[in-house]
Design a protein around this motif. Structure first.
Motif, PDB file in Angstrom:
ATOM      1  N   PRO A  83       0.818  -1.214   0.000  1.00 15.99           N
ATOM      2  CA  PRO A  83       0.000   0.000   0.000  1.00 15.99           C
ATOM      3  C   PRO A  83       0.854   1.267   0.000  1.00 15.99           C
ATOM      4  CG  PRO A  83       0.120  -0.885   2.182  1.00 15.99           C
ATOM      5  CD  PRO A  83       0.830  -1.879   1.296  1.00 15.99           C
ATOM      6  N   GLU A  84       0.171   2.427   0.028  1.00  7.85           N
ATOM      7  CA  GLU A  84       0.865   3.700  -0.051  1.00  7.85           C
ATOM      8  C   GLU A  84       1.802   3.964   1.113  1.00  7.85           C
ATOM      9  OE1 GLU A  84      -2.233   3.207  -0.658  1.00  7.85           O
ATOM     10  OE2 GLU A  84      -2.751   4.036  -2.623  1.00  7.85           O
ATOM     11  N   THR A  85       1.598   3.262   2.215  1.00  3.45           N
ATOM     12  CA  THR A  85       2.446   3.459   3.401  1.00  3.45           C
ATOM     13  C   THR A  85       3.597   2.455   3.489  1.00  3.45           C
ATOM     14  OG1 THR A  85       0.937   2.059   4.682  1.00  3.45           O
ATOM     15  CG2 THR A  85       0.550   4.457   4.723  1.00  3.45           C
ATOM     16  N   SER A  86       3.765   1.623   2.460  1.00  2.00           N
ATOM     17  CA  SER A  86       4.815   0.598   2.498  1.00  2.00           C
ATOM     18  C   SER A  86       6.196   1.226   2.415  1.00  2.00           C
ATOM     19  CB  SER A  86       4.618  -0.388   1.347  1.00  2.00           C
ATOM     20  OG  SER A  86       4.876   0.243   0.108  1.00  2.00           O
ATOM     21  N   ASP A  87       7.199   0.476   2.847  1.00  2.90           N
ATOM     22  CA  ASP A  87       8.582   0.965   2.774  1.00  2.90           C
ATOM     23  C   ASP A  87       9.002   1.212   1.339  1.00  2.90           C
ATOM     24  OD1 ASP A  87       8.780   0.815   5.507  1.00  2.90           O
ATOM     25  OD2 ASP A  87       9.761  -1.153   5.518  1.00  2.90           O
ATOM     26  N   ASP A  88       8.521   0.352   0.431  1.00  2.00           N
ATOM     27  CA  ASP A  88       8.890   0.529  -0.971  1.00  2.00           C
ATOM     28  C   ASP A  88       8.369   1.855  -1.510  1.00  2.00           C
ATOM     29  OD1 ASP A  88      10.005  -0.764  -3.481  1.00  2.00           O
ATOM     30  OD2 ASP A  88       7.947  -0.350  -4.123  1.00  2.00           O
ATOM     31  N   CYS A  89       7.129   2.234  -1.137  1.00  2.00           N
ATOM     32  CA  CYS A  89       6.563   3.497  -1.604  1.00  2.00           C
ATOM     33  C   CYS A  89       7.278   4.692  -0.981  1.00  2.00           C
ATOM     34  CB  CYS A  89       5.071   3.547  -1.288  1.00  2.00           C
ATOM     35  SG  CYS A  89       4.075   2.469  -2.356  1.00  2.00           S
ATOM     36  N   LEU A  90       7.592   4.600   0.297  1.00  2.70           N
ATOM     37  CA  LEU A  90       8.299   5.705   0.939  1.00  2.70           C
ATOM     38  C   LEU A  90       9.712   5.866   0.381  1.00  2.70           C
ATOM     39  CD1 LEU A  90       7.199   5.166   4.665  1.00  2.70           C
ATOM     40  CD2 LEU A  90       6.292   6.806   3.008  1.00  2.70           C
ATOM     41  N   GLU A  91      10.316   4.747  -0.063  1.00  3.21           N
ATOM     42  CA  GLU A  91      11.656   4.809  -0.624  1.00  3.21           C
ATOM     43  C   GLU A  91      11.650   5.389  -2.035  1.00  3.21           C
ATOM     44  OE1 GLU A  91      15.705   4.453  -1.128  1.00  3.21           O
ATOM     45  OE2 GLU A  91      14.563   4.181   0.732  1.00  3.21           O
ATOM     46  N   LYS A  92      10.702   4.949  -2.866  1.00  7.56           N
ATOM     47  CA  LYS A  92      10.695   5.344  -4.270  1.00  7.56           C
ATOM     48  C   LYS A  92      10.017   6.688  -4.520  1.00  7.56           C
ATOM     49  CE  LYS A  92      10.813   0.614  -6.062  1.00  7.56           C
ATOM     50  NZ  LYS A  92      10.075  -0.427  -6.832  1.00  7.56           N
ATOM     51  N   CYS A  93       9.029   7.041  -3.719  1.00  9.99           N
ATOM     52  CA  CYS A  93       8.229   8.239  -3.996  1.00  9.99           C
ATOM     53  C   CYS A  93       8.665   9.452  -3.178  1.00  9.99           C
ATOM     54  CB  CYS A  93       6.752   7.960  -3.726  1.00  9.99           C
ATOM     55  SG  CYS A  93       6.126   6.517  -4.620  1.00  9.99           S
ATOM     56  N   CYS A  94       9.398   9.230  -2.084  1.00 14.36           N
ATOM     57  CA  CYS A  94       9.873  10.329  -1.237  1.00 14.36           C
ATOM     58  C   CYS A  94      11.382  10.456  -1.436  1.00 14.36           C
ATOM     59  CB  CYS A  94       9.535  10.067   0.227  1.00 14.36           C
ATOM     60  SG  CYS A  94       7.764   9.839   0.522  1.00 14.36           S
ATOM     61  N   LEU A  95      11.808  11.514  -2.059  1.00 12.27           N
ATOM     62  CA  LEU A  95      13.199  11.682  -2.449  1.00 12.27           C
ATOM     63  C   LEU A  95      13.920  12.660  -1.539  1.00 12.27           C
ATOM     64  CD1 LEU A  95      12.619  11.913  -6.306  1.00 12.27           C
ATOM     65  CD2 LEU A  95      12.882   9.868  -4.887  1.00 12.27           C
ATOM     66  N   GLU A  96      15.258  12.769  -1.736  1.00 10.28           N
ATOM     67  CA  GLU A  96      16.055  13.692  -0.928  1.00 10.28           C
ATOM     68  C   GLU A  96      15.619  15.131  -1.153  1.00 10.28           C
ATOM     69  OE1 GLU A  96      20.108  12.871  -2.008  1.00 10.28           O
ATOM     70  OE2 GLU A  96      20.387  11.568  -0.270  1.00 10.28           O
ATOM     71  N   ILE A  97      15.807  15.928  -0.110  1.00 11.39           N
ATOM     72  CA  ILE A  97      15.410  17.329  -0.155  1.00 11.39           C
ATOM     73  C   ILE A  97      16.611  18.209   0.191  1.00 11.39           C
ATOM     74  CG2 ILE A  97      14.677  17.351   2.273  1.00 11.39           C
ATOM     75  CD1 ILE A  97      12.405  19.222   1.471  1.00 11.39           C
ATOM     76  N   GLU A  98      16.662  19.386  -0.403  1.00 20.51           N
ATOM     77  CA  GLU A  98      17.696  20.359  -0.059  1.00 20.51           C
ATOM     78  C   GLU A  98      17.456  20.876   1.356  1.00 20.51           C
ATOM     79  OE1 GLU A  98      20.291  21.419  -1.722  1.00 20.51           O
ATOM     80  OE2 GLU A  98      19.973  20.600  -3.744  1.00 20.51           O
ATOM     81  N   CYS A  99      18.553  21.077   2.095  1.00 27.31           N
ATOM     82  CA  CYS A  99      18.415  21.556   3.473  1.00 27.31           C
ATOM     83  C   CYS A  99      17.619  22.860   3.545  1.00 27.31           C
ATOM     84  CB  CYS A  99      19.796  21.754   4.095  1.00 27.31           C
ATOM     85  SG  CYS A  99      20.683  20.206   4.442  1.00 27.31           S
ATOM     86  N   ASP A 100      17.859  23.740   2.600  1.00 25.53           N
ATOM     87  CA  ASP A 100      17.178  25.035   2.623  1.00 25.53           C
ATOM     88  C   ASP A 100      15.700  24.931   2.292  1.00 25.53           C
ATOM     89  OD1 ASP A 100      19.559  26.243   3.287  1.00 25.53           O
ATOM     90  OD2 ASP A 100      20.075  26.740   1.210  1.00 25.53           O
ATOM     91  N   ASP A 101      15.258  23.791   1.724  1.00 27.06           N
ATOM     92  CA  ASP A 101      13.858  23.644   1.331  1.00 27.06           C
ATOM     93  C   ASP A 101      13.006  22.972   2.397  1.00 27.06           C
ATOM     94  OD1 ASP A 101      14.523  24.805  -1.071  1.00 27.06           O
ATOM     95  OD2 ASP A 101      14.793  22.892  -2.131  1.00 27.06           O
ATOM     96  N   ILE A 102      13.610  22.517   3.512  1.00 25.30           N
ATOM     97  CA  ILE A 102      12.821  21.885   4.580  1.00 25.30           C
ATOM     98  C   ILE A 102      11.976  22.964   5.247  1.00 25.30           C
ATOM     99  CG2 ILE A 102      12.891  20.541   6.703  1.00 25.30           C
ATOM    100  CD1 ILE A 102      15.640  19.541   5.851  1.00 25.30           C
ATOM    101  N   PRO A 103      10.666  22.815   5.267  1.00 24.48           N
ATOM    102  CA  PRO A 103       9.818  23.881   5.813  1.00 24.48           C
ATOM    103  C   PRO A 103      10.016  24.067   7.321  1.00 24.48           C
ATOM    104  CG  PRO A 103       8.511  21.930   5.299  1.00 24.48           C
ATOM    105  CD  PRO A 103       9.868  21.684   4.738  1.00 24.48           C
ATOM    106  N   ALA A 104      10.170  25.321   7.708  1.00 23.04           N
ATOM    107  CA  ALA A 104      10.245  25.727   9.123  1.00 23.04           C
ATOM    108  C   ALA A 104      11.314  24.974   9.896  1.00 23.04           C
ATOM    109  CB  ALA A 104       8.880  25.537   9.796  1.00 23.04           C
ATOM    110  N   PHE A 105      12.446  24.643   9.228  1.00 19.41           N
ATOM    111  CA  PHE A 105      13.507  23.899   9.906  1.00 19.41           C
ATOM    112  C   PHE A 105      14.648  24.830  10.287  1.00 19.41           C
ATOM    113  CE2 PHE A 105      17.573  21.613   9.724  1.00 19.41           C
ATOM    114  CZ  PHE A 105      17.341  20.616  10.661  1.00 19.41           C
ATOM    115  N   SER A 106      15.121  24.694  11.514  1.00 17.09           N
ATOM    116  CA  SER A 106      16.320  25.392  11.961  1.00 17.09           C
ATOM    117  C   SER A 106      17.079  24.482  12.899  1.00 17.09           C
ATOM    118  CB  SER A 106      15.968  26.711  12.659  1.00 17.09           C
ATOM    119  OG  SER A 106      15.477  26.480  13.959  1.00 17.09           O
ATOM    120  N   CYS A 107      18.396  24.571  12.859  1.00 17.17           N
ATOM    121  CA  CYS A 107      19.224  23.705  13.697  1.00 17.17           C
ATOM    122  C   CYS A 107      19.027  24.008  15.180  1.00 17.17           C
ATOM    123  CB  CYS A 107      20.685  23.860  13.298  1.00 17.17           C
ATOM    124  SG  CYS A 107      21.049  23.306  11.614  1.00 17.17           S
TER     125      CYS A 107
END
Length: 710
Positions: free
Chosen positions: A115-139
């Protein structure tokens, strides 16, 4: 000796041996293959069953429609519905319906196994993101006030800035400071030369140290005890002796230290030696410094250095996982390499000035340093057969062959012909089958010149001889038998090869055949060509089959330049000298040092081998017999970390954990002078044969220094 299993090196490359000698897969491998095929068949049958069940349900509903409320679902209906649901879950779904978290970017165009919540779907459909593009993120918000946005260094440009998952993004996008890191738990002590910055999840190990890993195991030495107690040597000795170093006269201090050592109340090393300084006596000075190993800000220590043939360039590696080639004259950076996944532990150059090997805990790589357009590229990589449990520790180039000796944490060394991709494991690989390792022996034998041009016949002859020698032949019925261990206490024929550990075939064959296999046959009865393969021609044949027993990991390796031998220092304090051309044992020193053997170097001529240990002592040995020839006492400088001999062999350098570089006259057993680097452990030393009085030192503070005499 055995075939080395690794992802990069095929067990049987074309042309290794005659095809008729290539053994069948061992029973364990055949069984594993059969089980895998059975599992695939069962899974396919189960999927077909689910599909058929679903079709039956649909057909039944069409022929016998039920009225609403006529009857409740039976348990069998529910079971059918559950199987149909499981079938739907295995079907491909569109990534458009997959929900990704804030620490990844969504790619709606692909498909995955639902299903949509499987590890395979999270691996293939959710890709790497640029640090600056993470919403509302600060160290600061994610980790605390002592963390800040990562600074990308020059050598990491283009390799950082993307992440996936919360923890990975914290490490990729943020950095901490060692100045604010608390040392406790498994890493209780502050490093004497910590990096400026650290990765959030690794700050404790980057800024602090574990006593056993950092200080070394064993060795009756005051420096080791002080290190494990998170103290300086002076503070530790003051506490143990109840004296103040600054106000106590040196003769009184040394007298008290000597008395306590004799009484067993104190380790050697607290005494103070009045030694001439090399800066004053021989006019030593720093000619050049290469500081780039601490440029990343997160790693400091420079661990290995070697000189490329010609004497104008050096290659070095450190905890930063980077390798640099630089100019010795002025420390000018020339080139860098980056493909290792852990800190560099050893570097060894080849005499052709074209290749060198570099060892980290995860891999050994042979790099091209100069030559055609692909200079600076990875040539070939070596991994252990079991990377999760066995790591690499060391590499050393064999001067006359395209061969590298690789050290491992399981006590084994591997003779790796890296161009041919052939391997021999020394002394024996307990996880490899006998037939494979014996067939591979043939590629490492130097055939007589008069017999060149007939490699097939020669390899076949040698292989058959070795099979007979060890009592292994298909007609005997136990090819690939059990490798359980026996006592092997019979030393009547072992010489320096015993006590032996031999292979048991218990439960596989008769007692008579077992006894025949345990005792190896003399070469003169089994050699097909007596003049070519007897002990007289090739040196001794092992009377017993060795297996490591408590030797610990391989700490260091040294080539013996005046013979085809190499020496190995082990964690348990022993040294073994092996024959490079066949992996047989030449000599054994069962207890060379208290604690591990950290450094080995051979004299350029003669038969002397120098060893340096965790106990702070340098000892001299006869390579062929293993008999001691003398020792050089330097416990006051801490554990020996490195050794190097000058080309003429009249002097040797020793580098120590306390930051001292010592110059010796071994013929007189005299310490000539010492130099305090004030830069932590002297991890590696290399004498430049092209320049008189020049030595390179890789130091714990991240510098690689060029010291020049005069």
């Amino acid at each position: 000796m055995a075939l080395q299993h690794s992802p990069q090196i095929s067990p049987h490359e074309p042309g290794d041996v005659d095809s008729e000698l290539t053994p069948t897969l061992p029973e364990s491998a055949q069984e594993a293959t059969h089980q895998y095929q059975s599992a695939v068949f069962r899974r396919a049958a189960y999927a077909l069953f689910l599909l058929g069940a679903a079709l039956v349900v649909m057909a039944t509903a069409t022929v016998f429609p039920m009225q609403a409320g006529e009857m409740e679902k039976s348990s069998s209906d529910a079971s059918m519905e559950g199987m149909a649901s499981e079938l739907r879950m295995l079907a491909e779904v569109s990534c458009a319906g997959v929900t990704c978290d804030a620490y990844s970017t969504h790619d709606p165009t692909g498909t995955c196994e639902g299903p949509e919540t499987s590890d395979d779907c999270l691996e293939k459909c959710c890709l790497e993101i640029e640090c600056d593009d993470i919403p509302a993120f600060s160290c600061v918000a994610a980790l605390g006030p002592s963390f800040f946005k990562r600074k990308i260094t020059f050598f990491k440009m283009g390799k950082s800035g993307k992440c996936k998952g919360e923890e990975n993004c914290k490490d990729t996008c943020c950095q901490g400071e060692c100045a604010t890191t608390t040392c406790n738990g498994a890493n209780p002590c502050q490093r004497p030369f910590p990096p400026e910055r650290c990765t959030p999840s690794k700050c404790p190990e980057q800024c602090c140290y574990n006593g056993d890993e950092y200080c070394g195991n064993g060795g009756a030495n005051a420096y080791t005890s002080a290190c494990k107690s998170c103290m300086s040597l002076t503070t530790y000795c003051e506490n143990m002796m109840s004296l103040d170093f600054a106000t106590t006269p040196r003769h009184e201090w040394n007298q008290k230290a000597f008395e306590m050592v004799m009484q067993g109340l104190l380790e050697p090393g607290c005494e103070v030696k009045e030694v001439p300084q090399c800066e004053d006596l021989l006019k030593f000075r720093v000619k050049a410094t290469f500081p780039w190993h601490k440029a990343s800000g997160e790693y400091v220590s420079a661990n290995a250095v070697d000189i490329i043939a010609g004497g104008t360039q050096a290659v070095s590696g450190g905890d930063d996982m980077l390798i640099f080639i630089w100019r010795i004259e002025d420390g000018h950076f020339l080139r860098n390499y980056s493909a290792h996944y852990s800190g560099i532990r050893a570097i060894s150059t080849f005499r052709d000035a074209t290749f060198f090997c570099a060892a980290s805990s995860t891999e050994v790589i042979v790099w091209r340093s100069s030559g055609p357009e692909d200079a600076g590229t990875l040539s070939v990589e070596f991994n252990t057969y079991n990377t999760t449990e066995v790591q690499t520790t060391f590499c050393m180039s064999v001067p006359t062959w395209e061969t590298v000796i690789v050290g491992q944490t399981d006590s084994l060394t591997v003779i790796w012909h890296w161009k041919f991709k052939g391997t021999l494991t020394v002394p024996v690989d307990p996880d490899a089958e006998w037939a494979w390792q014996i067939d591979r022996d043939a590629i490492f034998v130097c055939w007589p010149d008069s017999l060149k041009g007939h490699p097939g016949a020669l390899q076949k002859g040698f292989t058959e001889w070795r099979k007979n020698l060890f009592g292994i032949h298909p007609h005997q019925g136990f090819l690939g038998g059990s490798r359980r261990l026996l006592d092997g206490s019979d030393t009547s024929r072992g010489g320096d090869m015993s006590p032996a550990i031999v292979t048991s075939l218990e439960g596989k064959v008769s007692e008579e055949v077992q006894a025949q296999a345990r005792r190896l046959r003399p070469a003169d009865r089994t050699a097909p060509f007596t003049n070519w393969f007897t002990n007289e021609r090739w040196g001794d044949v092992p009377v017993y089959f060795y297996e490591p027993d408590g030797w610990g990991k391989v700490m260091c390796i040294a080539a013996i330049p005046f013979d085809i031998l190499y020496a190995v220092g082990y964690e348990d304090g022993s040294i073994r000298v092996w024959k490079t051309y066949n992996g047989f044992l030449k000599s054994l020193i069962p207890k060379a040092h208290e604690g591990s053997v950290n450094a080995l170097v051979s004299a350029p001529a003669g038969n002397t081998l120098y060893s340096g240990g965790q106990d702070g002592v340098i000892r001299m040995w006869d390579v062929f017999s293993g008999k001691p020839q003398g020792e050089l006492y330097a416990a006051h400088a801490g554990a020996v970390r490195s050794l190097e001999v000058i080309p003429g062999g009249n002097n040797i350098y020793s580098g120590h954990a306390f930051g001292l570089l010592l110059l010796w006259i071994p013929g007189e057993k005299k310490l000539w002078c010492e130099l305090d680097t004030k830069a932590g452990s002297v991890n590696s030393l290399r004498v430049n044969p092209a320049v008189v009085g020049q030595v390179l030192a890789a130091l714990e503070n991240g510098d690689v220094r060029v010291y020049q005499m005069g």
